[in-house]
Write a protein that holds these residues in place. Structure first.
Motif, short mmCIF file in Angstrom:
data_model
loop_
_atom_site.label_atom_id
_atom_site.label_comp_id
_atom_site.label_asym_id
_atom_site.label_seq_id
_atom_site.Cartn_x
_atom_site.Cartn_y
_atom_site.Cartn_z
N PRO A 186 0.81 -1.22 0.00
CA PRO A 186 0.00 0.00 0.00
C PRO A 186 0.84 1.28 0.00
O PRO A 186 0.46 2.27 -0.64
N VAL A 246 1.87 1.79 -3.61
CA VAL A 246 0.74 2.12 -4.50
C VAL A 246 0.18 3.50 -4.21
O VAL A 246 -0.15 4.26 -5.13
N LEU A 247 0.10 3.87 -2.95
CA LEU A 247 -0.57 5.12 -2.58
C LEU A 247 0.34 6.34 -2.61
O LEU A 247 -0.15 7.47 -2.73
N SER A 301 -5.59 -1.87 -2.25
CA SER A 301 -4.49 -1.25 -2.99
C SER A 301 -4.18 -2.04 -4.25
O SER A 301 -3.94 -1.47 -5.33
N GLY A 331 -5.57 -0.58 -7.50
CA GLY A 331 -4.34 -0.16 -8.17
C GLY A 331 -4.18 -0.78 -9.54
O GLY A 331 -3.65 -0.15 -10.47
N THR A 350 -5.33 6.66 -5.23
CA THR A 350 -5.01 6.79 -3.81
C THR A 350 -6.25 7.13 -2.99
O THR A 350 -6.53 6.48 -1.97
N VAL A 382 -8.73 4.18 -2.88
CA VAL A 382 -8.31 3.11 -1.97
C VAL A 382 -8.57 3.51 -0.52
O VAL A 382 -9.11 2.74 0.27
#
Length: 406
Positions: free
Chosen positions: A41, A44-45, A105, A109, A132, A135
């Motif tokens: 996460p 990804v974020l 995520s 994602g 982002t 999620v």
């Protein structure tokens, strides 16, 4: 049936390297899993094209690093030798939150960016930031909903179960199943009382608890368990151990349930009679009992049925669904189990299916055996239930031998 002999089927040698590799992976899973749960996460974020201001990136990364370090430490203090309830609450909550964040995520994602491109969202940064916020939004909603689901009194799930060998005199017998109450670090004495009140509205002939009463010793969780003594049944209240009892002085739980008026069916049975017909109600210790080292504790189906008429129908309590292999080999009519929690937090149910033959509900095994697997009444660890609602189960047993009115 589980085979404990040394005889191996053909081709087992070829599978040995794969199995040993899987075992090695499982050995290191407690080390790998926290890193994945927090690192994925974070990447990804924060680090896939969002171009957040530097303070946002640094603070966000620091929070993920704190979770990665803090979660295992809190769980070790909470569930290890120290048994600190506050630490367990923090560690378990972080575990549940990181699992949901990790799951979404990956799902959003992977899927959301191409979808945004298709609908005409220009700029990779815009797409990355939308992912982002999506999620984070989905995670927040699911955690809030999942917490409410975990803490509520379970809904009653009612179903009729037809047993071909059940005599007409027993038609309509009402069996209530609760399981996996998992009294633990979060104080749930009031919740426990409300569950028992709900059970008492069902006018049960037989009430069953198929184990995992609590996380902790009977002395420590006694207050939360005491409402079980108020449960009413016209015939009997019966209980078998789950695997968590063997983490927490199982004999203490057996003794407490006896004190509360429940019949611990430790590899034994009792007879339920009505209208000239008889049902054998049997129970076995959990399959992990023997490895616990506790003297006299093991799953022994032969002992549970010793002295029972083989022509009578049998209702068996066994904590884990996978005991059904042995039950089917012995021609058991109906096995009641828990243990799986229905996965508890989606999509964990995929991992549960690797270990158990059933996740939830009624399933058929062998030529005669039915298995009912409850999603559980409480929750273990993370105080969340996502797409796996808890339940109190009312099973009404039906006989095919009831004469039809003309």
């Amino acid at each position: 049936m589980t085979d404990t002999s040394d005889t191996r089927p053909a081709g087992s040698e070829a599978r040995a390297p794969r199995q040993s590799g899987l075992h090695r992976l499982m050995r290191y899973l407690p080390l790998i899993a926290p890193v994945l749960l927090w690192a994925v996460p974070c990447w990804v974020l924060l680090h896939t094209g969002q171009h957040w201001p530097v303070p946002v990136t640094l603070v966000g990364t620091a929070l993920f690093a704190l979770g990665l370090v803090g979660m295992p430490l809190a769980m070790a203090r909470g569930h290890g030798r120290r048994q600190q309830d506050r630490a367990a609450i923090v560690g378990d909550t972080l575990l549940g939150a990181s699992w949901v964040l990790f799951t979404w995520s990956i799902l959003l994602g992977v899927s959301l960016r191409p979808a945004l491109t298709v609908v005409g969202v220009d700029g990779s940064q815009d797409r990355a930031r939308i992912v982002t916020w999506a999620v984070l939004g989905v995670t927040a909603v699911l955690l809030a909903w999942g917490y409410a689901e975990a803490r509520r009194v379970p809904r009653v799930r009612r179903l009729d179960v037809r047993l071909p060998r059940l005599g007409a005199g027993l038609d309509g017998i009402r069996v209530v199943l609760i399981t996996d109450t998992h009294y633990g670090p979060l104080e749930r004495t009031r919740w426990s009382a409300r569950v028992c009140e709900r059970v008492n509205t069902l006018e049960a002939d037989l009430v069953c608890h198929t184990g995992d009463i609590a996380d902790g010793t009977a002395e420590r969780r006694r207050a939360q368990a005491l409402p079980l003594g108020t449960v009413r049944a016209t015939r009997a209240r019966v209980y078998v151990t789950g695997n968590h009892e063997y983490y927490s002085e199982a004999q203490g739980w057996v003794d407490l349930m006896g004190e509360l008026g429940w019949e611990p069916l430790r590899n034994r049975h009792l007879l339920l009679e009505r209208g000239g017909d008889t049902l054998v109600v049997a129970g076995v210790d959990d399959v992990t009992a023997e490895s616990s080292g506790l003297a006299g504790h093991r799953a022994n189906l032969a002992g549970a049925l010793n002295g029972a008429d083989p022509d009578l129908p049998v209702l068996l309590l066994a904590h884990q669904p996978k005991f059904v292999d042995r039950a089917a080999a012995d021609g058991i009519d109906l096995q009641l189990s828990g243990h799986t929690h229905g996965g508890q937090i989606w999509p964990f149910h995929h991992l549960v299916r690797i270990d158990q033959p059933a996740l939830a509900g009624l399933s058929h095994h062998g030529t005669r055996t039915l298995l009912y697997t409850s999603r559980g009444t409480g929750f273990w660890g993370p105080p969340f239930r996502v797409f796996a609602p808890s339940e109190i189960t009312l099973l009404v047993l039906r006989s095919p031998h009831v004469p039809t009115s003309s």
